[in-house]
Design a protein around this motif. Structure first.
Motif, PDB file in Angstrom:
ATOM      1  N   LYS A   8       0.846  -1.198   0.000  1.00 31.99           N
ATOM      2  CA  LYS A   8       0.000   0.000   0.000  1.00 31.99           C
ATOM      3  C   LYS A   8       0.881   1.247   0.000  1.00 31.99           C
ATOM      4  O   LYS A   8       1.957   1.277   0.597  1.00 31.99           O
ATOM      5  CB  LYS A   8      -0.913   0.027   1.222  1.00 31.99           C
ATOM      6  N   ARG A   9       0.416   2.293  -0.658  1.00 31.00           N
ATOM      7  CA  ARG A   9       1.166   3.550  -0.735  1.00 31.00           C
ATOM      8  C   ARG A   9       0.530   4.568   0.210  1.00 31.00           C
ATOM      9  O   ARG A   9      -0.670   4.801   0.141  1.00 31.00           O
ATOM     10  CB  ARG A   9       1.148   4.080  -2.164  1.00 31.00           C
ATOM     11  N   ALA A  10       1.372   5.161   1.052  1.00 33.17           N
ATOM     12  CA  ALA A  10       0.840   6.055   2.080  1.00 33.17           C
ATOM     13  C   ALA A  10       1.577   7.385   2.094  1.00 33.17           C
ATOM     14  O   ALA A  10       2.803   7.433   1.970  1.00 33.17           O
ATOM     15  CB  ALA A  10       0.964   5.401   3.458  1.00 33.17           C
ATOM     16  N   LEU A  11       0.815   8.449   2.267  1.00 29.52           N
ATOM     17  CA  LEU A  11       1.373   9.779   2.531  1.00 29.52           C
ATOM     18  C   LEU A  11       0.976  10.175   3.940  1.00 29.52           C
ATOM     19  O   LEU A  11      -0.206  10.172   4.282  1.00 29.52           O
ATOM     20  CB  LEU A  11       0.824  10.809   1.535  1.00 29.52           C
ATOM     21  N   VAL A  12       1.970  10.498   4.757  1.00 33.12           N
ATOM     22  CA  VAL A  12       1.723  10.975   6.112  1.00 33.12           C
ATOM     23  C   VAL A  12       2.245  12.398   6.203  1.00 33.12           C
ATOM     24  O   VAL A  12       3.457  12.632   6.152  1.00 33.12           O
ATOM     25  CB  VAL A  12       2.420  10.096   7.172  1.00 33.12           C
ATOM     26  N   THR A  13       1.351  13.365   6.311  1.00 38.72           N
ATOM     27  CA  THR A  13       1.812  14.740   6.381  1.00 38.72           C
ATOM     28  C   THR A  13       2.319  15.059   7.785  1.00 38.72           C
ATOM     29  O   THR A  13       1.918  14.444   8.761  1.00 38.72           O
ATOM     30  CB  THR A  13       0.696  15.732   5.994  1.00 38.72           C
ATOM     31  N   GLY A  14       3.244  16.018   7.858  1.00 42.01           N
ATOM     32  CA  GLY A  14       3.810  16.378   9.150  1.00 42.01           C
ATOM     33  C   GLY A  14       4.488  15.199   9.820  1.00 42.01           C
ATOM     34  O   GLY A  14       4.328  14.979  11.019  1.00 42.01           O
ATOM     35  N   SER A  15       5.263  14.438   9.046  1.00 35.00           N
ATOM     36  CA  SER A  15       5.817  13.193   9.582  1.00 35.00           C
ATOM     37  C   SER A  15       7.327  13.223   9.769  1.00 35.00           C
ATOM     38  O   SER A  15       7.975  12.184   9.845  1.00 35.00           O
ATOM     39  CB  SER A  15       5.436  12.012   8.677  1.00 35.00           C
ATOM     40  N   SER A  16       7.893  14.412   9.881  1.00 42.85           N
ATOM     41  CA  SER A  16       9.336  14.503  10.112  1.00 42.85           C
ATOM     42  C   SER A  16       9.674  14.423  11.597  1.00 42.85           C
ATOM     43  O   SER A  16      10.851  14.410  11.965  1.00 42.85           O
ATOM     44  CB  SER A  16       9.901  15.792   9.508  1.00 42.85           C
ATOM     45  N   SER A  17       8.658  14.385  12.465  1.00 44.69           N
ATOM     46  CA  SER A  17       8.886  14.259  13.906  1.00 44.69           C
ATOM     47  C   SER A  17       7.578  13.834  14.581  1.00 44.69           C
ATOM     48  O   SER A  17       6.525  13.797  13.950  1.00 44.69           O
ATOM     49  CB  SER A  17       9.382  15.577  14.510  1.00 44.69           C
ATOM     50  N   GLY A  18       7.675  13.523  15.869  1.00 43.28           N
ATOM     51  CA  GLY A  18       6.500  13.302  16.697  1.00 43.28           C
ATOM     52  C   GLY A  18       5.568  12.205  16.233  1.00 43.28           C
ATOM     53  O   GLY A  18       5.987  11.125  15.791  1.00 43.28           O
ATOM     54  N   ILE A  19       4.266  12.486  16.344  1.00 46.36           N
ATOM     55  CA  ILE A  19       3.234  11.514  15.990  1.00 46.36           C
ATOM     56  C   ILE A  19       3.356  11.090  14.530  1.00 46.36           C
ATOM     57  O   ILE A  19       3.242   9.912  14.193  1.00 46.36           O
ATOM     58  CB  ILE A  19       1.838  12.100  16.265  1.00 46.36           C
ATOM     59  N   GLY A  20       3.588  12.050  13.662  1.00 46.63           N
ATOM     60  CA  GLY A  20       3.690  11.742  12.240  1.00 46.63           C
ATOM     61  C   GLY A  20       4.835  10.809  11.926  1.00 46.63           C
ATOM     62  O   GLY A  20       4.702   9.869  11.131  1.00 46.63           O
ATOM     63  N   ALA A  21       5.991  11.047  12.549  1.00 51.13           N
ATOM     64  CA  ALA A  21       7.155  10.193  12.315  1.00 51.13           C
ATOM     65  C   ALA A  21       6.890   8.777  12.803  1.00 51.13           C
ATOM     66  O   ALA A  21       7.214   7.791  12.123  1.00 51.13           O
ATOM     67  CB  ALA A  21       8.381  10.775  13.012  1.00 51.13           C
ATOM     68  N   ALA A  22       6.289   8.648  13.992  1.00 53.29           N
ATOM     69  CA  ALA A  22       5.972   7.322  14.522  1.00 53.29           C
ATOM     70  C   ALA A  22       5.002   6.589  13.604  1.00 53.29           C
ATOM     71  O   ALA A  22       5.128   5.377  13.373  1.00 53.29           O
ATOM     72  CB  ALA A  22       5.376   7.448  15.922  1.00 53.29           C
ATOM     73  N   THR A  23       4.031   7.332  13.059  1.00 54.31           N
ATOM     74  CA  THR A  23       3.049   6.733  12.149  1.00 54.31           C
ATOM     75  C   THR A  23       3.709   6.276  10.860  1.00 54.31           C
ATOM     76  O   THR A  23       3.457   5.159  10.380  1.00 54.31           O
ATOM     77  CB  THR A  23       1.933   7.741  11.849  1.00 54.31           C
ATOM     78  N   ALA A  24       4.545   7.127  10.287  1.00 54.12           N
ATOM     79  CA  ALA A  24       5.238   6.767   9.042  1.00 54.12           C
ATOM     80  C   ALA A  24       6.098   5.531   9.238  1.00 54.12           C
ATOM     81  O   ALA A  24       6.112   4.609   8.402  1.00 54.12           O
ATOM     82  CB  ALA A  24       6.094   7.943   8.576  1.00 54.12           C
ATOM     83  N   LYS A  25       6.817   5.460  10.355  1.00 55.74           N
ATOM     84  CA  LYS A  25       7.691   4.314  10.622  1.00 55.74           C
ATOM     85  C   LYS A  25       6.894   3.030  10.814  1.00 55.74           C
ATOM     86  O   LYS A  25       7.287   1.962  10.326  1.00 55.74           O
ATOM     87  CB  LYS A  25       8.551   4.600  11.848  1.00 55.74           C
ATOM     88  N   LEU A  26       5.767   3.121  11.512  1.00 59.09           N
ATOM     89  CA  LEU A  26       4.966   1.925  11.736  1.00 59.09           C
ATOM     90  C   LEU A  26       4.339   1.433  10.442  1.00 59.09           C
ATOM     91  O   LEU A  26       4.314   0.222  10.166  1.00 59.09           O
ATOM     92  CB  LEU A  26       3.885   2.197  12.783  1.00 59.09           C
ATOM     93  N   LEU A  27       3.824   2.353   9.623  1.00 58.52           N
ATOM     94  CA  LEU A  27       3.268   1.949   8.332  1.00 58.52           C
ATOM     95  C   LEU A  27       4.343   1.297   7.470  1.00 58.52           C
ATOM     96  O   LEU A  27       4.091   0.301   6.782  1.00 58.52           O
ATOM     97  CB  LEU A  27       2.666   3.160   7.617  1.00 58.52           C
ATOM     98  N   GLY A  28       5.555   1.862   7.518  1.00 59.33           N
ATOM     99  CA  GLY A  28       6.662   1.275   6.770  1.00 59.33           C
ATOM    100  C   GLY A  28       6.999  -0.116   7.267  1.00 59.33           C
ATOM    101  O   GLY A  28       7.261  -1.040   6.475  1.00 59.33           O
ATOM    102  N   ALA A  29       6.988  -0.291   8.583  1.00 61.79           N
ATOM    103  CA  ALA A  29       7.285  -1.598   9.172  1.00 61.79           C
ATOM    104  C   ALA A  29       6.225  -2.627   8.803  1.00 61.79           C
ATOM    105  O   ALA A  29       6.506  -3.833   8.744  1.00 61.79           O
ATOM    106  CB  ALA A  29       7.391  -1.476  10.690  1.00 61.79           C
ATOM    107  N   GLU A  30       4.989  -2.151   8.549  1.00 62.74           N
ATOM    108  CA  GLU A  30       3.898  -3.055   8.175  1.00 62.74           C
ATOM    109  C   GLU A  30       3.861  -3.338   6.674  1.00 62.74           C
ATOM    110  O   GLU A  30       2.958  -4.017   6.192  1.00 62.74           O
ATOM    111  CB  GLU A  30       2.557  -2.460   8.622  1.00 62.74           C
ATOM    112  N   GLY A  31       4.842  -2.800   5.943  1.00 64.63           N
ATOM    113  CA  GLY A  31       4.952  -3.121   4.526  1.00 64.63           C
ATOM    114  C   GLY A  31       4.486  -2.056   3.557  1.00 64.63           C
ATOM    115  O   GLY A  31       4.588  -2.240   2.336  1.00 64.63           O
ATOM    116  N   ALA A  32       3.961  -0.939   4.074  1.00 63.22           N
ATOM    117  CA  ALA A  32       3.509   0.135   3.180  1.00 63.22           C
ATOM    118  C   ALA A  32       4.703   0.898   2.620  1.00 63.22           C
ATOM    119  O   ALA A  32       5.758   0.989   3.259  1.00 63.22           O
ATOM    120  CB  ALA A  32       2.586   1.090   3.927  1.00 63.22           C
TER     121      ALA A  32
END
Length: 280
Positions: A8-32
């Motif tokens: 799956k392809r995902a865009l997470v805005t405001g993801s260079s730190s904080g909640i956004g960064a954690a979300t981007a990393k988790l989605l990446g770890a799940e294969g997105a």
């Protein structure tokens, strides 16, 4: 649980730190395949690289989403590189005062009647305007493919208001409201739309802010465990007696982004340690 996000392809805005960064990393770890977004190249690139180093796929894009032309360009860059997205996480937000590098405590806590309309406009553009524009840019592709996930980041301030925060609270209320309406508008398309409401999340910036607040209260023990314990017991009481961590929000977002959450749409999900006093 396998969240079935592989590919799956995902865009997470405001993801260079904080909640956004954690979300981007988790989605990446799940294969997105994740597009990290931020304002500064160094931090956005670092988050993307951390996903790659962990075995995932990621790129990054830069831009101030409160600016309509820049937001449009960000969407264009994402479409050119990814060919469309399946998951849109509208996490970028905040208030005008908080984003000024020279903001003082007095300005940050400006009284309702003293908050200029320019602050209202910037905060609305940053929270609502950017979300609307990105939804309009990416939802048509989701409709065409018959599947998509849109997740908007709200706030406890949307429903549990405090004095002042004049520009921020109404903007977050608009996010929660538009989520419900959009879910109905996209009925039958295969797209779900939900919002997530974080409570107080102990990001690096939040921790620094609470340390300063503790100093103003005259506290002498300024280690984080003591500050967290005292605030959650004495100042911002909540059942969990500790603040959330970015990963707490990321887990909810990842679940809502997955096929596992296909029967969940048009709703607001609180992840706040019981901070909000209302039922929902």
């Amino acid at each position: 649980m396998d969240l079935e996000l592989n590919g799956k392809r995902a865009l997470v805005t405001g993801s260079s730190s904080g909640i956004g960064a954690a979300t981007a990393k988790l989605l990446g770890a799940e294969g997105a395949r994740v597009m990290v977004h931020g304002r500064g190249a160094e931090r956005a690139k670092a988050v993307a690289q951390s996903i790659i180093d962990a075995g995932g796929q990621a790129s990054y894009v830069l831009g101030d989403l409160s600016n309509e032309a820049v937001c449009t360009d960000v969407a264009k860059q994402v479409l050119e590189e990814f060919g469309g997205i399946d998951i849109l996480v509208n996490n970028a937000g905040g208030s005008a005062a908080a984003h000024r590098p020279d903001t003082t405590a007095e300005v940050f806590n400006r009284a309702w009647l003293d908050t200029p309309w320019d602050d209202w406009r910037w905060t609305y553009e940053q929270n609502v305007g950017s979300s609307v524009r990105l939804i309009q840019a990416f939802a048509p592709g989701m409709i065409e493919r018959g599947w998509g996930r849109i997740i908007n980041m709200s706030s406890a301030a949307a429903t549990q208001t405090e004095p002042d925060l004049a520009d921020y609270q109404p903007a977050k209320a608009a996010i929660t409201n538009m989520t419900s309406g959009l879910a109905k508008s996209l009925s039958g398309t295969g797209i779900t739309v939900n919002s997530v409401t974080p409570g107080t999340i102990a990001t690096e910036g939040v921790r620094a802010g609470f340390v300063e607040w503790a100093k103003q209260l005259g506290w002498t023990e300024l280690d984080w465990p003591t500050i967290e314990r005292r605030f959650t017991h004495e100042v911002i009481p909540q059942p969990t007696k500790h603040f959330g961590r970015p990963i707490d929000i990321a887990r909810m977002v990842a679940f809502l982004a997955s096929p596992q959450a296909s029967y969940m749409t048009g709703a607001n999900y609180r992840v706040d340690g019981g901070q909000c006093r209302s039922i929902n």
